[in-house]
Design a protein around this motif. Sequence first.
Motif, PDB file in Angstrom:
ATOM      1  N   CYS A 230     -19.675 -19.058  44.558  1.00 45.31           N
ATOM      2  CA  CYS A 230     -19.548 -18.618  43.170  1.00 45.31           C
ATOM      3  C   CYS A 230     -20.195 -17.249  42.977  1.00 45.31           C
ATOM      4  N   HIS A 231     -19.666 -16.477  42.013  1.00 47.06           N
ATOM      5  CA  HIS A 231     -20.114 -15.114  41.761  1.00 47.06           C
ATOM      6  C   HIS A 231     -20.607 -14.942  40.327  1.00 47.06           C
ATOM      7  N   GLU A 336     -11.009  -8.217  42.395  1.00 49.75           N
ATOM      8  CA  GLU A 336     -10.441  -8.247  43.737  1.00 49.75           C
ATOM      9  C   GLU A 336     -11.380  -8.942  44.714  1.00 49.75           C
ATOM     10  N   HIS A 337     -12.668  -8.632  44.616  1.00 56.04           N
ATOM     11  CA  HIS A 337     -13.655  -9.265  45.501  1.00 56.04           C
ATOM     12  C   HIS A 337     -13.709 -10.777  45.263  1.00 56.04           C
ATOM     13  N   VAL A 338     -13.795 -11.172  44.002  1.00 56.00           N
ATOM     14  CA  VAL A 338     -13.899 -12.598  43.683  1.00 56.00           C
ATOM     15  C   VAL A 338     -12.674 -13.363  44.178  1.00 56.00           C
ATOM     16  N   ASN A 339     -11.493 -12.832  43.939  1.00 55.70           N
ATOM     17  CA  ASN A 339     -10.282 -13.539  44.352  1.00 55.70           C
ATOM     18  C   ASN A 339     -10.104 -13.551  45.863  1.00 55.70           C
ATOM     19  N   ARG A 363      -7.592 -12.897  34.973  1.00 51.95           N
ATOM     20  CA  ARG A 363      -7.098 -12.568  36.308  1.00 51.95           C
ATOM     21  C   ARG A 363      -7.843 -13.264  37.443  1.00 51.95           C
ATOM     22  N   VAL A 364      -9.039 -13.767  37.190  1.00 51.67           N
ATOM     23  CA  VAL A 364      -9.772 -14.488  38.228  1.00 51.67           C
ATOM     24  C   VAL A 364      -9.179 -15.891  38.366  1.00 51.67           C
ATOM     25  N   ASP A 365      -8.917 -16.286  39.602  1.00 56.89           N
ATOM     26  CA  ASP A 365      -8.321 -17.584  39.889  1.00 56.89           C
ATOM     27  C   ASP A 365      -9.436 -18.551  40.279  1.00 56.89           C
ATOM     28  N   ALA A 366      -9.857 -19.368  39.324  1.00 52.89           N
ATOM     29  CA  ALA A 366     -10.928 -20.329  39.586  1.00 52.89           C
ATOM     30  C   ALA A 366     -10.796 -21.497  38.625  1.00 52.89           C
TER      31      ALA A 366
END
Length: 422
Positions: A230-231, A336-339, A363-366
């Motif tokens: 997790c971020h 981009e980093h998170v995904n 936009r984050v896929d979580a």
Amino acid sequence: MSLENEVRALAERARKASVGLAQTTGEERDAALDAMAGALRAHASAIVEANAADMAAAREAGTSAALLDRLMLDEGRVEAMAAALEDLRALPDPLGRALEERTLYNGLELSRVSVPLGVVAVVYEARPNVTADAAGICLKSGNACILRGGSLAARSNAAIAEVLHAAAVAAGMPEGCVTAITTTDRAATDALMQLHGLVDVLIPRGGAGLIRHCVECSKVPVIETGTGNCHVYVHASADLGKARDILLNAKCRRYGVCNAAETLLVDEEAADAFLPETLAALGERGVTVHADERAQRAAADLGLEVLPATEEDWATEYLGPHLAVRCVAGVDEAIEHVNRYGTRHSEAIVAQDAEAVEAFVNRVDAAAVYANASTAFTDGGQFGLGAEIGISTQKLHVRGPFALEALTSSKYVVRGDGQVRA
């Protein structure tokens, strides 16, 4: 009797129990939950004693501090298990709900109603509280359960399961409604995963290796609970005091949980103002920082020792006092980093800029995306679901913390008056 036949016999017992459970009323199941909670309290000393033996063996085996924290039970944690069962009792009955009702063109009255899945197997590691949570959630939702805990918690799990099963049966539930596989032979897990047709769904809770093994080897349908890389992303517009509090809570509240933050992303514009005090606070709490070049320079200015971050660090779920730190050019690079490196579990942005927040959450896929709050809230109890059965990072058929509703299916009931189809 072979191990495979022993496991099959337990599953057949659970299958028989599931038929009876499906016919119980919500009031009857709630009374059983009350009895189970009371039994945990009445046998708390014996459960803690069994756990002490597990803890001693785990320490002797060199088990990590994070796993020891998950394994440990005291009177307070047993009370929390009992209270979680009572919280479940207070929730609405998930069965028999009319999900859809309509009249067809030919006069047939069609309804779709919620029903149990049947037999739910839960495979988990060194968290004996899962024994009580899973048993309670399954019983509340009318499912028989087969519990397969890890060898580190073997004595604890056996003691808890025995107490819960006896209390449930005494309250009128069918024999076999709570079944535990107590052998420490790992082959029992593989045998359980082959019982398609007896077991309706398998839920693994544990590390990446366990989950991957179940997904790849099980013939029983799997609800995949995920690891948590997790971020927390601190945008240039963030209130830095709030951002620091959120990060420290997400990282340091409990290291060994899947909703703990493992990577901090910081906008380059905010790095000079945010990193010094934050890195110092992490150091005071004993957290080892794995830093990119920009964060390394900030640490050097403070005289703090950090480790240079590697590509592997960005993808690591530490489950301990370690944190990867990277500076990014803005929200697009953060997303981009998170995904790329995240495990689709829980991700957070701290920002006052509304456009940045909307970009991140959209936009984050979580399974759970937070704006200006800690990832530590990803939890069934915190989401109002009662005790959770797990946190799913897949997209079929459930995502995020899941409990009662996720352990139901539905069936169509069609009532007519002699209609036949041409």
